[in-house]
Design a protein around this motif. Sequence first.
Motif, PDB file in Angstrom:
ATOM      1  N   UNK A   1       1.241  -7.917   1.609  1.00  0.00           N
ATOM      2  CA  UNK A   1       0.075  -7.211   0.910  1.00  0.00           C
ATOM      3  C   UNK A   1       0.678  -5.781   0.705  1.00  0.00           C
ATOM      4  N   UNK A   2       0.091  -4.577   1.179  1.00  0.00           N
ATOM      5  CA  UNK A   2       0.811  -3.008   1.096  1.00  0.00           C
ATOM      6  C   UNK A   2       0.059  -3.038   2.650  1.00  0.00           C
ATOM      7  N   UNK A   3       0.397  -1.323   2.620  1.00  0.00           N
ATOM      8  CA  UNK A   3      -0.238  -1.107   3.398  1.00  0.00           C
ATOM      9  C   UNK A   3      -1.049  -0.153   3.821  1.00  0.00           C
ATOM     10  N   UNK A   4      -2.043  -0.018   3.229  1.00  0.00           N
ATOM     11  CA  UNK A   4      -3.049   0.804   3.090  1.00  0.00           C
ATOM     12  C   UNK A   4      -4.304  -0.651   3.627  1.00  0.00           C
ATOM     13  N   UNK A   5      -4.016  -1.789   2.851  1.00  0.00           N
ATOM     14  CA  UNK A   5      -4.765  -3.287   2.995  1.00  0.00           C
ATOM     15  C   UNK A   5      -4.488  -3.798   4.403  1.00  0.00           C
ATOM     16  N   UNK A   6      -3.094  -3.296   4.479  1.00  0.00           N
ATOM     17  CA  UNK A   6      -2.833  -4.510   6.668  1.00  0.00           C
ATOM     18  C   UNK A   6      -3.535  -3.152   7.325  1.00  0.00           C
ATOM     19  N   UNK A   7      -4.132  -2.116   6.879  1.00  0.00           N
ATOM     20  CA  UNK A   7      -4.216  -1.017   7.893  1.00  0.00           C
ATOM     21  C   UNK A   7      -6.289  -1.478   8.668  1.00  0.00           C
ATOM     22  N   UNK A   8      -6.365  -1.596   7.307  1.00  0.00           N
ATOM     23  CA  UNK A   8      -8.355  -2.325   6.527  1.00  0.00           C
ATOM     24  C   UNK A   8      -8.139  -3.115   6.856  1.00  0.00           C
ATOM     25  N   UNK A   9      -7.496  -4.301   7.179  1.00  0.00           N
ATOM     26  CA  UNK A   9      -7.347  -5.823   7.824  1.00  0.00           C
ATOM     27  C   UNK A   9      -7.301  -5.123   8.997  1.00  0.00           C
ATOM     28  N   UNK A  10      -6.244  -4.936  10.317  1.00  0.00           N
ATOM     29  CA  UNK A  10      -6.237  -4.691  11.052  1.00  0.00           C
ATOM     30  C   UNK A  10      -8.080  -4.201  11.747  1.00  0.00           C
ATOM     31  N   UNK A  11      -8.030  -3.360  11.199  1.00  0.00           N
ATOM     32  CA  UNK A  11      -9.801  -2.143  11.637  1.00  0.00           C
ATOM     33  C   UNK A  11     -10.517  -2.983  11.501  1.00  0.00           C
ATOM     34  N   UNK A  12     -10.546  -3.744  10.025  1.00  0.00           N
ATOM     35  CA  UNK A  12     -11.794  -5.087  10.716  1.00  0.00           C
ATOM     36  C   UNK A  12     -11.340  -6.413  11.332  1.00  0.00           C
ATOM     37  N   UNK A  13     -10.465  -6.077  11.820  1.00  0.00           N
ATOM     38  CA  UNK A  13     -10.323  -7.536  13.197  1.00  0.00           C
ATOM     39  C   UNK A  13     -10.127  -8.961  11.665  1.00  0.00           C
ATOM     40  N   UNK A  14     -10.045  -8.645  10.221  1.00  0.00           N
ATOM     41  CA  UNK A  14      -9.260  -9.556   9.855  1.00  0.00           C
ATOM     42  C   UNK A  14      -8.261 -10.639  10.208  1.00  0.00           C
ATOM     43  N   UNK A  15      -7.456  -9.944  10.732  1.00  0.00           N
ATOM     44  CA  UNK A  15      -6.564 -10.062  10.656  1.00  0.00           C
ATOM     45  C   UNK A  15      -5.505  -8.953  12.392  1.00  0.00           C
ATOM     46  N   UNK A  16      -5.044  -9.895  13.566  1.00  0.00           N
ATOM     47  CA  UNK A  16      -4.845  -9.061  14.206  1.00  0.00           C
ATOM     48  C   UNK A  16      -3.452  -7.985  14.548  1.00  0.00           C
ATOM     49  N   UNK A  17      -2.766  -7.635  13.931  1.00  0.00           N
ATOM     50  CA  UNK A  17      -1.463  -6.696  13.186  1.00  0.00           C
ATOM     51  C   UNK A  17      -2.208  -7.027  11.906  1.00  0.00           C
ATOM     52  N   UNK A  18      -1.137  -4.863  11.531  1.00  0.00           N
ATOM     53  CA  UNK A  18      -1.669  -4.634  10.773  1.00  0.00           C
ATOM     54  C   UNK A  18       0.246  -3.817  10.930  1.00  0.00           C
ATOM     55  N   UNK A  19      -0.102  -4.208   9.172  1.00  0.00           N
ATOM     56  CA  UNK A  19       1.943  -3.679   9.260  1.00  0.00           C
ATOM     57  C   UNK A  19       1.959  -2.974   8.412  1.00  0.00           C
ATOM     58  N   UNK A  20       2.435  -1.392   8.380  1.00  0.00           N
ATOM     59  CA  UNK A  20       3.115  -0.334   7.193  1.00  0.00           C
ATOM     60  C   UNK A  20       3.977   0.569   7.080  1.00  0.00           C
ATOM     61  N   UNK A  21       4.778   0.270   6.047  1.00  0.00           N
ATOM     62  CA  UNK A  21       5.498   1.811   5.987  1.00  0.00           C
ATOM     63  C   UNK A  21       5.491   3.042   5.715  1.00  0.00           C
ATOM     64  N   UNK A  22       4.690   3.359   7.014  1.00  0.00           N
ATOM     65  CA  UNK A  22       4.372   4.905   6.499  1.00  0.00           C
ATOM     66  C   UNK A  22       4.052   5.039   8.402  1.00  0.00           C
ATOM     67  N   UNK A  23       3.358   6.248   8.343  1.00  0.00           N
ATOM     68  CA  UNK A  23       2.175   7.093   9.434  1.00  0.00           C
ATOM     69  C   UNK A  23       1.139   6.802   8.944  1.00  0.00           C
TER      70      UNK A  23
END
Length: 295
Positions: A221-243
């Motif tokens: 998806x994208x970095x922000x969606x990855x961070x949201x998914x990890x925070x909400x627990x819908x994924x185990x590990x989020x990926x971000x191409x930024x800080x």
Amino acid sequence: MSLAGMLLMGALAGCGNSTANDSKTDSDSSAAGSTASGTIDVVSREDGSGTRGAFIELFGIETKDASGNKTDNTTSDAIIANQTEVMMQNVQGDENAIGYASLGSMSDSVKAVKIDGAEATTENVLNGSYKISRPFNVATKSDLSAAAQDFLNYILSADGQKIISDNGYIPVDDKAQAYQAGSASGDVTVAGSSSVTPVMEKLKEAYEGVNKNVKVTVQESDSTTGMTSASEGTCDIGMASRDLTDEEKQNLTPTEIALDGIAVIVNPSNGIENLTSDQVKGIFTGEITDWADVQ
């Protein structure tokens, strides 16, 4: 008279063939070194893209006011590509296009231009001459499963870091220890940045080869969606191409797994070889709109 006429016709035919051949040669020569002309077609990534966030920050396209509020000044005329692959396809198919992509995602379908005289290479990112770079991060919550922790251990091991290096990215630890397989089992879901996804797929494939008791699913998806998914627990590990942002760090722990350059890309037929940082900024903010202004 008949003989003279035949000789004249032959001479004219010879001249015609010579002109056609010369025209073809000139045309081929022009195409080989042609430079795009006319309106510049700016291609940018979507809001939420870590690559876009890093790109606009590094080139000063993003500005901050006195209160720290950020403004993205990317031209409203930009074509939006919602994935790395889409970005590459847009630039490949348009002679007047300019965009940007992860250095590790580069292929012959597009051309990376030099920035301020420095080529976009991993070597130049490491020696500091190519300054357009950003981290690849994964983010996790504190209650990480044993399977997810084992996969993260693999990514940071010498085995995982070698895969990162082999795929054109810069490892963060060249002295890491070899991976030690544990007894972890179960399912792991990794989600987020389309820039991180290609190397994460390679890591998943290699990891499942040494630990067949864990199944890893990678969702792009994208970095922000990855961070949201990890925070909400819908994924185990989020990926971000930024800080990660300060807000994201309230719920997540970032781990840097690689360093990547961002290449400014044009169509292979474009004769432009070098752009200054100011020119890139001017193009993406809409102040420079014609290729003739950057010759």
